[in-house]
Design an enzyme around this catalytic site. Sequence first.
Site, mmCIF file in Angstrom:
data_model
loop_
_atom_site.group_PDB
_atom_site.id
_atom_site.type_symbol
_atom_site.label_atom_id
_atom_site.label_comp_id
_atom_site.label_asym_id
_atom_site.label_seq_id
_atom_site.Cartn_x
_atom_site.Cartn_y
_atom_site.Cartn_z
ATOM 1 N N HIS A 173 -2.220 28.501 20.961
ATOM 2 C CA HIS A 173 -1.544 27.407 20.255
ATOM 3 C C HIS A 173 -1.648 26.101 21.046
ATOM 4 C CE1 HIS A 173 -0.228 30.235 17.342
ATOM 5 N NE2 HIS A 173 0.653 30.853 18.107
ATOM 6 N N LEU A 192 -5.796 6.341 10.278
ATOM 7 C CA LEU A 192 -5.743 7.628 9.576
ATOM 8 C C LEU A 192 -4.346 7.929 9.053
ATOM 9 C CD1 LEU A 192 -7.392 10.348 9.043
ATOM 10 C CD2 LEU A 192 -6.226 11.212 11.087
ATOM 11 N N ASP A 224 -6.411 28.031 11.601
ATOM 12 C CA ASP A 224 -6.101 29.453 11.843
ATOM 13 C C ASP A 224 -6.987 30.017 12.950
ATOM 14 O OD1 ASP A 224 -4.782 31.822 11.488
ATOM 15 O OD2 ASP A 224 -5.852 32.403 9.661
#
Length: 236
Positions: A33, A127, A16
């Site tokens: 973004h 991952l 955020d």
Amino acid sequence: MEDNYKIPRHVAIIMDGNGRWAKKRLLPRKAGHIQGARTVEQICEDAYNLGIEYLTVYAFSTENWNRPDDEVEALMNLLRKYMLDAIERCSKNNMRVRVIGDKSRLAPDIQDSIAELEVKSSVNTGLKFNIAINYGGRDEIVRAARAFAMDVKEGRVEPEALTEDMFHNYMDTHGMPYPDLMIRTSGECRTSNYLPWQLCYSEFYFTDVLWPDFNKKELQKALDYYNKRDRRFGGV
Ligand code: IPE
Ligand code: IPE
Ligand code: MG
């Protein structure tokens, strides 16, 4: 690192603060973004190098459709580009990527890219990276309940047989351990419909750092915090 330093197996992140990061620089929200997307890539690498097995990030919530059209479009274009790039990159970075959330509302070409990426990366052993897109925790629970009800209706399972573990099998995160640690950047101390079922016993770490500024050092701070916690799971 000390010998008994604990690395959380699964870390969930609410990324955020992209908009505020851009605003501080007098840039359009979209610029935040774009920078935030760069941060994700770096954090995947850092998380893996620190020994984290699963990383689940919140990229777009079921409520984010309420943003202005041009911002939703910019976010969708970024996700579109991310998927295409990731299809190319996943053999190199060895990441297994999965998308959680209701994919049916996404543009067909994005859905296709996600499917291709999930299949192509499924053999990877690095991952385990999950991206929450059009994800809402309440929506996920309702979809799971619906799927279970269908199985009951079709006679595949008895209602009495339902257990917590079985219910989790109907959810988007089936097969994954629950997050040990949840990190939210930008100073907000709420979960905004993120993983309500899965975070029941997670440790929460909130930081004022805005997502585009988050880095390995900040991730390390979250792990240090996690290490100071005494996880009791209802025991003593
Ligand atoms: C997080 O940053 C990214 C998404 C929700 C897609 P925000 O866009 O929420 O940034 P702020 O909270 O307005 O600063
Ligand atoms: C949560 O952030 C969603 C994502 C990070 C994708 P928001 O910025 O949408 O949450 P609220 O509106 O502050 O609760
Ligand atoms: Mg926000």
